[in-house]
Design a protein around this motif. Structure first.
Motif, PDB file in Angstrom:
ATOM      1  N   GLU A   1       0.823  -1.211   0.000  1.00 21.62           N
ATOM      2  CA  GLU A   1       0.000   0.000   0.000  1.00 21.62           C
ATOM      3  C   GLU A   1       0.858   1.262   0.000  1.00 21.62           C
ATOM      4  O   GLU A   1       0.454   2.289  -0.550  1.00 21.62           O
TER       5      GLU A   1
ATOM      6  N   THR B   1      -1.173  -6.144  -6.814  1.00 19.65           N
ATOM      7  CA  THR B   1      -1.778  -6.012  -5.492  1.00 19.65           C
ATOM      8  C   THR B   1      -3.057  -6.837  -5.413  1.00 19.65           C
ATOM      9  O   THR B   1      -3.298  -7.544  -4.430  1.00 19.65           O
TER      10      THR B   1
ATOM     11  N   ASP C   1      -6.224   3.975  -2.028  1.00 19.40           N
ATOM     12  CA  ASP C   1      -5.059   3.232  -1.544  1.00 19.40           C
ATOM     13  C   ASP C   1      -4.588   3.796  -0.204  1.00 19.40           C
ATOM     14  O   ASP C   1      -4.150   3.043   0.678  1.00 19.40           O
TER      15      ASP C   1
ATOM     16  N   HIS D   1      -6.652   2.301   2.419  1.00 17.53           N
ATOM     17  CA  HIS D   1      -6.317   0.890   2.631  1.00 17.53           C
ATOM     18  C   HIS D   1      -5.098   0.766   3.539  1.00 17.53           C
ATOM     19  O   HIS D   1      -5.057  -0.110   4.420  1.00 17.53           O
ATOM     20  N   LEU D   2      -4.103   1.607   3.326  1.00 11.94           N
ATOM     21  CA  LEU D   2      -2.920   1.600   4.188  1.00 11.94           C
ATOM     22  C   LEU D   2      -3.327   1.824   5.645  1.00 11.94           C
ATOM     23  O   LEU D   2      -2.831   1.142   6.555  1.00 11.94           O
TER      24      LEU D   2
END
Length: 401
Positions: free
Chosen positions: A103, A206, A133, A136-137
């Motif tokens: 990520e 990913t 993204d 998501h991290l």
């Protein structure tokens, strides 16, 4: 100094095959390596994987046995390159540690490309995706602290902030609204083509990674979070692959793939601080120069065109991994409430978006929200990392109804 890969000679193909001993690369030390060295490794793994899969698809659609044999020879070397690159990652790193690095790649690679993209429509596509993204991290960082009791900043080392982006629960859109308009292959900048291919390849890797590692966890919340974000990665791959002009011939696509590999290996060789990893980037660049030469010959022979018609006369400025704190914060301030409608973007939740949200969430909170609730219950708050100061909590901003 300018670098034109069309004017360079690489290692002859018959000298590129490596022995097991040569492929048995020493992995990086996860506790002492530059985080962006890890990011470059993950990026090139995605690029090499895309090169292999594209070559397989080309072969399955190619009736010429001689071309199929040529593709197979180059593809075998690409497979060796992928193994050498991906095996640089250490086996002692957990899946979640590698996930957080994936990520970090998605955030800082996409943010740099968005900053560098000359086409406003393509730039918007990258800006839209990077906020997802980024979130998501943040979700995985909270899961990491819950399961492994470690903080994500030990991995990203302050280079990438860990805080809320566009909330993951709002990433689930109707599939029709994930398809963008493609660039025009006759008018698009060569740099735009490289950008689209790079981000598509990274997101595809990913997606594949999450599809396969998610079930390896015993903890229900971990299995569920990987399942949710893997579905968002499907949306991202659709989003980015649709930017590529479908009118590009197989030969044109092959040349673009090989040119892009030259561009990225050259970029990473120029900035890599680890001399052992840098030597691999340099070796692979010299291999890719020959792969590009072969692809150009195939294009001339079967497409009747010169590669110079579609390629930049020299490589663009190097693609750089670097912090993008200001860029991300500006996007959080201006684009947090965007969603997609058709090939465009809107701020208000529309009927198709709301219907899909109701169907997939089923009236319950998705895993991306439940992982935060469990973290708050376990630790009394959420995990995030910022260098200094406070920033509005993006997760608290609800989409307009």
């Amino acid at each position: 100094m300018t670098f034109n890969p069309l004017e360079q000679r690489g290692i002859p193909l018959d000298r590129q095959l490596r022995t097991w001993r040569e492929l048995d690369v020493e992995p990086i030390d996860p506790d002492h390596c530059d985080p962006y060295t890890r990011c470059r490794i993950i990026t090139m793994n995605g690029i090499e994987t895309e090169a292999v899969m594209f070559s397989h698809q080309f072969a399955r659609h190619c009736p010429d046995p001689e071309v199929k044999r040529q593709l197979a020879q180059v593809r075998y070397i690409e497979q060796q390159q992928q193994k050498a690159v991906n095996w640089l990652l250490p086996g002692l790193a957990s899946v979640l540690e590698t996930t957080i690095a994936y990520e970090q790649v998605a955030v800082d690679l996409t943010a740099w490309i968005a900053r560098s993209e000359p086409d406003p429509y393509l730039k918007q596509a990258y800006e839209f995706g990077v906020l997802e993204d980024f979130d998501h991290l943040y979700r995985y960082a909270n899961l990491y602290e819950m399961i492994e009791h470690r903080k994500a900043d030990t991995i990203v080392e302050g280079l990438t902030e860990v805080m809320p982006g566009r909330p993951t629960k709002f990433h689930h859109r109707h599939p029709e609204d994930n398809v963008r308009d493609p660039y025009d292959r006759a008018a698009a900048s060569p740099l735009s083509k490289l950008h689209a291919l790079t981000v598509m390849s990274a997101e595809q890797q990913t997606m594949n990674f999450y599809m396969n590692v998610g079930p390896q966890y015993m903890e229900p919340i971990a299995r569920q979070l990987y399942q949710e974000i893997a579905l968002v990665e499907e949306e991202h791959v659709t989003h980015y692959e649709s930017l590529v002009d479908p009118g590009e011939t197989w030969w044109e696509q092959l040349v673009n793939h090989e040119y892009n590999e030259c561009y990225l290996y050259h970029s990473f060789m120029e900035q890599e601080p680890d001399p052992r990893v840098k030597a691999i980037w340099e070796l692979h660049l010299n291999m890719e120069l020959e792969h590009l030469r072969i692809a150009c010959e195939l294009m001339r022979r079967h497409d009747g065109r010169e590669p110079q018609e579609i390629l930049a006369p020299e490589l663009p400025p190097v693609l750089t991994f670097e912090p993008n704190h200001g860029v991300i914060r500006d996007l959080l301030d201006t684009q947090i409430d965007l969603t997609t409608l058709g090939a465009g973007y809107v701020r208000d939740a529309h009927e198709r978006f709301q219907r899909l949200q109701e169907q997939i969430h089923g009236g319950e909170e998705p895993p991306s929200e439940r992982v935060m609730a469990q973290h708050r219950e376990q630790f009394g708050g959420e995990y995030r990392w910022q260098p200094s100061g406070e920033h509005p909590d993006a997760a608290s901003r609800e989409r307009k109804e």
